[in-house]
Design a protein around this motif. Structure first.
Motif, short mmCIF file in Angstrom:
data_model
loop_
_atom_site.label_atom_id
_atom_site.label_comp_id
_atom_site.label_asym_id
_atom_site.label_seq_id
_atom_site.Cartn_x
_atom_site.Cartn_y
_atom_site.Cartn_z
N GLY A 1 0.83 -1.21 0.00
CA GLY A 1 0.00 0.00 0.00
C GLY A 1 0.86 1.26 0.00
O GLY A 1 0.55 2.25 -0.68
N SER A 2 1.97 1.20 0.73
CA SER A 2 2.86 2.38 0.82
C SER A 2 3.43 2.78 -0.54
O SER A 2 3.68 3.96 -0.78
N THR B 1 0.44 4.80 -2.20
CA THR B 1 0.11 6.10 -1.59
C THR B 1 1.27 7.07 -1.88
O THR B 1 1.05 8.23 -2.21
N TYR C 1 -4.06 6.54 8.18
CA TYR C 1 -2.74 5.91 8.09
C TYR C 1 -2.43 5.69 6.61
O TYR C 1 -3.29 5.22 5.86
N HIS C 2 -1.20 6.01 6.19
CA HIS C 2 -0.89 5.90 4.77
C HIS C 2 0.40 5.17 4.46
O HIS C 2 0.90 5.27 3.34
N GLY C 3 0.99 4.50 5.45
CA GLY C 3 2.17 3.69 5.14
C GLY C 3 3.45 4.17 5.79
O GLY C 3 3.44 5.11 6.59
N GLU D 1 -8.18 8.40 4.19
CA GLU D 1 -8.97 7.18 4.12
C GLU D 1 -10.42 7.66 4.06
O GLU D 1 -10.86 8.40 4.96
N ASP E 1 -7.15 7.06 -0.02
CA ASP E 1 -6.38 5.89 0.35
C ASP E 1 -7.37 4.77 0.64
O ASP E 1 -8.01 4.73 1.69
N VAL F 1 -6.68 1.54 0.68
CA VAL F 1 -5.95 0.30 0.95
C VAL F 1 -6.79 -0.66 1.79
O VAL F 1 -6.77 -1.87 1.57
N ILE F 2 -7.58 -0.12 2.72
CA ILE F 2 -8.50 -0.98 3.48
C ILE F 2 -9.90 -0.99 2.87
O ILE F 2 -10.49 -2.05 2.69
N LYS G 1 -3.83 -4.37 -0.06
CA LYS G 1 -4.37 -5.40 0.85
C LYS G 1 -5.15 -6.52 0.16
O LYS G 1 -4.55 -7.45 -0.33
N ARG H 1 -4.72 6.23 13.85
CA ARG H 1 -6.08 6.60 13.41
C ARG H 1 -6.82 7.31 14.52
O ARG H 1 -6.59 7.06 15.66
C1 LIG Z 1 -5.23 2.78 4.95
C2 LIG Z 1 -3.85 2.25 4.73
N1 LIG Z 1 -3.05 2.87 3.85
C3 LIG Z 1 -1.80 2.43 3.59
C4 LIG Z 1 -1.30 1.32 4.23
C5 LIG Z 1 0.08 0.85 3.94
O1 LIG Z 1 0.03 -0.37 3.28
P1 LIG Z 1 1.28 -1.37 3.35
O2 LIG Z 1 1.46 -1.77 4.77
O3 LIG Z 1 0.85 -2.49 2.46
O4 LIG Z 1 2.45 -0.63 2.80
C6 LIG Z 1 -2.10 0.63 5.16
C7 LIG Z 1 -1.60 -0.53 5.88
O5 LIG Z 1 -2.11 -0.98 6.87
C8 LIG Z 1 -3.41 1.12 5.42
O6 LIG Z 1 -4.21 0.51 6.32
#
Ligand SMILES: Cc1ncc(COP(=O)(O)O)c(C=O)c1O
Length: 428
Positions: free
Chosen positions: A120-121, A124, A145-147, A198, A227, A229-230, A255, A428
């Motif tokens: 995810g990082s 983002t 949260y963004h990584g 998010e 974002d 990712v979730i 994810k 968060r």
């Molecule tokens: C909303 C969100 N963004 C980004 C990430 C970062 O993803 P990663 O851990 O796969 O790099 C996460 C990880 O938990 C996340 O929950």
């Protein structure tokens, strides 16, 4: 009674060569009551996992929300095996990249063009760099949260190693508080490249919050990045943007996309995404074919079987009944189960002389003994059955009853068999 002899012994050995004894903060010993929890898993099947001491659990972590269908899900494993016969990382791009890009484009409203990443990082950070390139501005506003990369993690308490000059460029706003965003946009007028957020974590957007964020972000000439990712593949196959009807400029997915295989996607409007070729967004494993094949198989399975509807239905049954049990024992003031049904989070407050983490540690200790892998969330999987959920509810009924009794009689600490969880990094 479950003991964790092998886990605890192995942990000591691993700690000497692997810092944190884990690759992921949320999978590390920091999330678990000391000595009274498994720290290493050997295998998984469906909704179950087995630790190195040989104990079986029904899993409510599910690879940190990545394993959406279940472990060893046949349709996905078959696609991986088929691709394995053809090679993993070939020397030129794979046609699967196009096939997956088209699938994402079909479902995700903002996805006119697509690039892939692994975590995810990656995506983002790619989105943020792209927004900076497009707007020729440096400041970023974040929510959630963004990584792990500098531009984001510098804004949290875990900013060790991030240059001060980078930290100064990222600002946090508060979910459901449009004034907190407006204030920052005004303060850094003409300097903000993007607002990344998010679309929802465990608080519902109120009063057209997402629409307002989009409007004000654009009025200030910045790009809106969701974002997902979730939220992606959990709210709908098109993410929360489709569910809420608010289309951002760019979005990050990861994810659950490939049922646990490592792949992420940066998607967005063509006029911005075309510039991805101008910034530097490139890595050796970006087109790794097993994950591409797994993602295509996962999404097609989700199209075929209404996976999301199932997660929400079963999750709601669990959430409603967990709340009911908390109310039964008068614990609902201390313990809330927030979030959407597919991803529920326990919010536990201090009670008398007991901290939220002590209370959480007790629940975790007991839930693990009852045979569930648990770290304060219900991460739903398509492999969970109604029977699995009923078993957890029976365990909760007993555990909450005892928790109530120990809190009332001031004896909770006496019943904690290990040192409580302490070092939780909250973003968060
Ligand atoms: C909303 C969100 N963004 C980004 C990430 C970062 O993803 P990663 O851990 O796969 O790099 C996460 C990880 O938990 C996340 O929950």
């Amino acid at each position: 009674m479950k003991r964790f002899k092998k886990s605890n012994k192995f942990f000591k050995k691993v700690s000497r060569v692997i810092p944190l004894a884990s690759q992921t903060f949320s999978k590390s010993y920091l999330q678990f009551i000391k000595g009274q929890a498994p720290l290493f898993l050997e295998r998984g099947a469906g909704a179950r996992v087995w630790d190195i001491d040989g104990h079986e659990y029904i899993d409510f972590i599910n690879g940190l929300l990545s394993v959406i269908l279940g472990y060893r899900y046949p349709a996905v494993d078959k696609a991986i095996k088929k691709q394995l016969e053809r090679g993993i990382s070939l020397s030129l791009s794979s046609p699967l990249e196009y096939e997956l890009a088209e699938l994402l484009k079909k479902h995700i409203p903002c996805a006119e063009m697509v690039r892939f990443g692994k975590n995810g990082s990656d995506v983002t950070s790619g989105a943020v760099r792209l927004a900076r390139a497009v707007t020729k501005r440096d400041h970023i506003i974040v929510c959630g949260y963004h990584g792990w990369h500098d531009w984001y993690i510098g804004s949290t308490t875990r900013h060790l190693g991030v240059p001060e000059s980078t930290r100064k460029l990222t600002h946090k706003f508060v979910y459901n508080n449009i004034d907190s965003l407006e204030k920052i946009l005004k303060r850094y007028k003409g300097q903000v490249a993007a607002v990344i957020m998010e679309p929802m974590s465990y608080e519902e957007p109120k009063d057209n919050f997402l629409q307002k964020v989009k409007k004000i972000t654009h009025e200030h000439g910045a790009l809106l990045i969701f974002d997902e990712v979730i939220t992606g593949f959990h709210f709908s196959l098109g993410g929360a943007q489709k569910y809420y009807g608010v289309t951002p400029d760019l979005a990050a997915f990861g994810k659950a996309m490939a049922n646990g295989m490592p792949i992420a996607a940066l998607v967005g409007r063509r006029k911005y995404m075309q510039k991805v070729g101008d910034i530097f967004y490139s890595f050796t494993f970006g087109g790794e074919a097993l994950s591409l094949a797994a993602a295509i198989a996962t999404i097609k399975e989700m199209e075929r079987r209404n996976v999301i509807g199932y997660l929400w239905r079963l999750g709601k049954y669990l959430q409603d009944n967990t709340r009911g049990l908390l109310a039964k024992y008068g614990l609902d003031v201390i313990i809330k189960v927030e979030g959407k049904p597919f991803w529920q989070v326990f919010i536990i407050s201090q009670h008398k002389k007991y901290s939220g983490l002590e209370i959480k540690s007790f629940i975790q200790q007991e839930v693990l003994q009852a045979g569930f892998l648990w770290y304060g969330q219900h991460n739903m999987s398509f492999s969970h059955t109604r029977r699995d959920i009923d078993k957890l509810l029976v365990a909760y009924d007993d555990i909450f009853g005892r928790l109530k009794e120990y809190l009332e009689s001031d004896k909770l600490r006496r019943h904690l068999k290990g040192k409580p969880i302490t070092n939780i990094f909250k973003v968060r």
